[in-house]
Design a protein around this motif. Structure first.
Motif, PDB file in Angstrom:
ATOM      1  N   ALA A   1      11.082   3.447  16.338  1.00 37.55           N
ATOM      2  CA  ALA A   1      10.774   4.738  16.952  1.00 37.55           C
ATOM      3  C   ALA A   1      11.015   5.871  15.968  1.00 37.55           C
ATOM      4  CB  ALA A   1      11.625   4.938  18.205  1.00 37.55           C
ATOM      5  N   GLU A   2      12.112   5.796  15.209  1.00 36.89           N
ATOM      6  CA  GLU A   2      12.426   6.838  14.230  1.00 36.89           C
ATOM      7  C   GLU A   2      11.422   6.842  13.075  1.00 36.89           C
ATOM      8  OE1 GLU A   2      17.289   7.037  14.851  1.00 36.89           O
ATOM      9  OE2 GLU A   2      16.400   5.554  13.490  1.00 36.89           O
ATOM     10  N   ILE A   3      11.018   5.640  12.648  1.00 36.38           N
ATOM     11  CA  ILE A   3      10.005   5.549  11.588  1.00 36.38           C
ATOM     12  C   ILE A   3       8.687   6.137  12.073  1.00 36.38           C
ATOM     13  CG2 ILE A   3       8.602   3.961  10.212  1.00 36.38           C
ATOM     14  CD1 ILE A   3      11.030   2.074  10.150  1.00 36.38           C
ATOM     15  N   GLY A   4       8.313   5.787  13.299  1.00 33.69           N
ATOM     16  CA  GLY A   4       7.072   6.299  13.861  1.00 33.69           C
ATOM     17  C   GLY A   4       7.062   7.816  13.925  1.00 33.69           C
ATOM     18  N   ALA A   5       8.204   8.407  14.340  1.00 34.53           N
ATOM     19  CA  ALA A   5       8.297   9.868  14.425  1.00 34.53           C
ATOM     20  C   ALA A   5       8.206  10.505  13.039  1.00 34.53           C
ATOM     21  CB  ALA A   5       9.606  10.254  15.108  1.00 34.53           C
ATOM     22  N   ALA A   6       8.866   9.879  12.056  1.00 35.22           N
ATOM     23  CA  ALA A   6       8.870  10.437  10.696  1.00 35.22           C
ATOM     24  C   ALA A   6       7.504  10.328  10.029  1.00 35.22           C
ATOM     25  CB  ALA A   6       9.926   9.721   9.852  1.00 35.22           C
ATOM     26  N   ALA A   7       6.792   9.227  10.327  1.00 35.02           N
ATOM     27  CA  ALA A   7       5.502   8.973   9.672  1.00 35.02           C
ATOM     28  C   ALA A   7       4.307   9.377  10.535  1.00 35.02           C
ATOM     29  CB  ALA A   7       5.391   7.491   9.309  1.00 35.02           C
ATOM     30  N   PHE A   8       4.584   9.883  11.746  1.00 37.24           N
ATOM     31  CA  PHE A   8       3.539  10.321  12.673  1.00 37.24           C
ATOM     32  C   PHE A   8       2.574   9.189  13.031  1.00 37.24           C
ATOM     33  CE2 PHE A   8       4.835  14.039  10.170  1.00 37.24           C
ATOM     34  CZ  PHE A   8       5.289  14.869  11.192  1.00 37.24           C
ATOM     35  N   ILE A   9       3.154   8.018  13.330  1.00 37.19           N
ATOM     36  CA  ILE A   9       2.369   6.869  13.767  1.00 37.19           C
ATOM     37  C   ILE A   9       3.062   6.226  14.959  1.00 37.19           C
ATOM     38  CG2 ILE A   9       1.325   6.387  11.517  1.00 37.19           C
ATOM     39  CD1 ILE A   9       3.476   4.318  11.004  1.00 37.19           C
ATOM     40  N   SER A  10       2.370   5.341  15.661  1.00 36.22           N
ATOM     41  CA  SER A  10       2.944   4.688  16.839  1.00 36.22           C
ATOM     42  C   SER A  10       3.905   3.573  16.429  1.00 36.22           C
ATOM     43  CB  SER A  10       1.831   4.087  17.699  1.00 36.22           C
ATOM     44  OG  SER A  10       1.238   2.979  17.027  1.00 36.22           O
ATOM     45  N   GLU A  11       4.771   3.186  17.355  1.00 39.11           N
ATOM     46  CA  GLU A  11       5.692   2.073  17.088  1.00 39.11           C
ATOM     47  C   GLU A  11       4.925   0.778  16.838  1.00 39.11           C
ATOM     48  OE1 GLU A  11       9.402   1.515  19.256  1.00 39.11           O
ATOM     49  OE2 GLU A  11       9.041   3.437  20.264  1.00 39.11           O
ATOM     50  N   THR A  12       3.802   0.607  17.526  1.00 36.53           N
ATOM     51  CA  THR A  12       2.977  -0.587  17.313  1.00 36.53           C
ATOM     52  C   THR A  12       2.480  -0.642  15.874  1.00 36.53           C
ATOM     53  OG1 THR A  12       2.267  -0.610  19.624  1.00 36.53           O
ATOM     54  CG2 THR A  12       0.906  -1.823  18.056  1.00 36.53           C
ATOM     55  N   THR A  13       2.061   0.510  15.347  1.00 41.18           N
ATOM     56  CA  THR A  13       1.592   0.569  13.963  1.00 41.18           C
ATOM     57  C   THR A  13       2.749   0.312  12.997  1.00 41.18           C
ATOM     58  OG1 THR A  13      -0.127   2.151  14.585  1.00 41.18           O
ATOM     59  CG2 THR A  13       0.399   1.991  12.255  1.00 41.18           C
TER      60      THR A  13
ATOM     61  N   SER B   1       0.847  -1.182   0.000  1.00 39.85           N
ATOM     62  CA  SER B   1       0.000   0.000   0.000  1.00 39.85           C
ATOM     63  C   SER B   1       0.890   1.242   0.000  1.00 39.85           C
ATOM     64  CB  SER B   1      -0.900   0.008   1.238  1.00 39.85           C
ATOM     65  OG  SER B   1      -0.111   0.213   2.398  1.00 39.85           O
ATOM     66  N   ALA B   2       0.295   2.395  -0.230  1.00 36.27           N
ATOM     67  CA  ALA B   2       1.074   3.636  -0.233  1.00 36.27           C
ATOM     68  C   ALA B   2       1.773   3.844   1.108  1.00 36.27           C
ATOM     69  CB  ALA B   2       0.163   4.820  -0.560  1.00 36.27           C
ATOM     70  N   ARG B   3       1.077   3.564   2.199  1.00 34.14           N
ATOM     71  CA  ARG B   3       1.671   3.728   3.531  1.00 34.14           C
ATOM     72  C   ARG B   3       2.800   2.727   3.742  1.00 34.14           C
ATOM     73  NH1 ARG B   3       2.328   7.860   6.955  1.00 34.14           N
ATOM     74  NH2 ARG B   3       1.124   7.662   8.872  1.00 34.14           N
ATOM     75  N   GLU B   4       2.592   1.492   3.308  1.00 37.01           N
ATOM     76  CA  GLU B   4       3.619   0.468   3.455  1.00 37.01           C
ATOM     77  C   GLU B   4       4.863   0.808   2.647  1.00 37.01           C
ATOM     78  OE1 GLU B   4       0.663  -3.367   4.304  1.00 37.01           O
ATOM     79  OE2 GLU B   4       1.388  -2.933   2.267  1.00 37.01           O
ATOM     80  N   LYS B   5       4.675   1.409   1.470  1.00 36.58           N
ATOM     81  CA  LYS B   5       5.834   1.838   0.670  1.00 36.58           C
ATOM     82  C   LYS B   5       6.637   2.894   1.423  1.00 36.58           C
ATOM     83  CE  LYS B   5       3.734   0.855  -3.834  1.00 36.58           C
ATOM     84  NZ  LYS B   5       3.109   1.429  -5.049  1.00 36.58           N
ATOM     85  N   GLU B   6       5.942   3.806   2.080  1.00 37.70           N
ATOM     86  CA  GLU B   6       6.607   4.829   2.886  1.00 37.70           C
ATOM     87  C   GLU B   6       7.409   4.189   4.015  1.00 37.70           C
ATOM     88  OE1 GLU B   6       5.475   8.685   5.727  1.00 37.70           O
ATOM     89  OE2 GLU B   6       3.902   7.397   4.913  1.00 37.70           O
ATOM     90  N   ILE B   7       6.802   3.245   4.726  1.00 35.58           N
ATOM     91  CA  ILE B   7       7.472   2.564   5.830  1.00 35.58           C
ATOM     92  C   ILE B   7       8.641   1.728   5.308  1.00 35.58           C
ATOM     93  CG2 ILE B   7       7.191   0.926   7.731  1.00 35.58           C
ATOM     94  CD1 ILE B   7       5.666   3.645   7.996  1.00 35.58           C
ATOM     95  N   PHE B   8       8.441   1.064   4.174  1.00 33.88           N
ATOM     96  CA  PHE B   8       9.495   0.262   3.553  1.00 33.88           C
ATOM     97  C   PHE B   8      10.746   1.099   3.306  1.00 33.88           C
ATOM     98  CE2 PHE B   8      11.734  -0.899  -0.311  1.00 33.88           C
ATOM     99  CZ  PHE B   8      12.011  -2.247  -0.136  1.00 33.88           C
TER     100      PHE B   8
END
Length: 218
Positions: free
Chosen positions: A175-187, A158-165
């Motif tokens: 933690a750094e991904i969560g901060a950059a993408a404005f989502i929780s570490e669990t997400t 998905s578009a969000r998964e591509k961003e996280i990838f």
């Protein structure tokens, strides 16, 4: 909280004994056994089901890459996370080990504290303790001609998964991904798990290798 069970595979028995003493000195770690060749570590891992295997690349009978593939293919349930031990950081075998499913790699002369931190880091789902150094090593090991952009390789995401990838491929922590993408570490963890499934990957290091192999990072 249960202990992290750690096994080691290396044909140097004295080295294994030193690792055993180090593991046994830690209250949150448990030594799950040592094996001195690639075939023996497969048997040990399948029988004892350690959480982490410290795996030498070059061993008699079967090498660490073959052993890693076999353990991952034949483990019942969740296979152990494997940290490759090498004497040369830019050994091409490191990349082969990553593609086989290893979750990290360390130099055999690493500081004991670094090794212990790496065990805990990999057990927590990250790619060994210095992810940006890891990214640089993998990038250097890949031939430049293999880096042509192939965006179709991640079309299933998905578009969000591509961003996280792409964030994970740069070596960022949850933690750094969560901060950059404005989502929780669990997400973040949920997205990473989905990425693993959709792209048939087994570790954060494989995300890094996959991104560079398909020219998605430069």
């Amino acid at each position: 909280m249960s202990s992290i069970r750690v096994a080691i595979a290396d044909d140097q028995r004295l080295f294994c004994s030193g690792i055993q003493m180090l593991i046994e000195s830690q209250p949150d770690l448990e030594f799950a056994g040592a094996a001195y060749d690639g075939e023996a570590i497969v048997a040990l891992a399948l029988a004892e089901k350690p959480d982490i295997v410290l795996m030498d690349i070059r061993m008699p009978v079967a090498n660490g890459i073959t052993a890693t593939e076999t353990i991952r293919a034949h483990s019942a349930g969740e296979p152990p996370k494997i940290i490759i031990l090498t004497t040369h950081e830019r050994d091409v075998a490191v990349l082969q080990a990553v593609n086989a499913g290893a979750s990290g790699f360390l130099l055999k002369d690493a500081d004991p504290g670094f090794l212990l931190a790496a065990i805990r880091t990999v057990h927590g789902g990250q790619a060994v303790i210095a992810p940006r150094n890891t990214v640089a090593v993998i990038k250097d090991l890949l031939p430049a001609e293999n880096r042509r952009a192939d965006h179709a390789a991640i079309a299933a995401l998905s578009a969000r998964e591509k961003e996280i990838f792409l964030l994970a491929a740069r070596g960022l922590t949850n933690a750094e991904i969560g901060a950059a993408a404005f989502i929780s570490e669990t997400t973040v963890k949920s997205h990473v798990s989905s990425i693993f499934t959709k792209l048939a990957l087994a570790s954060r290091l494989q995300i890094v290798a996959f991104a560079y192999e398909h020219g998605l990072l430069r």
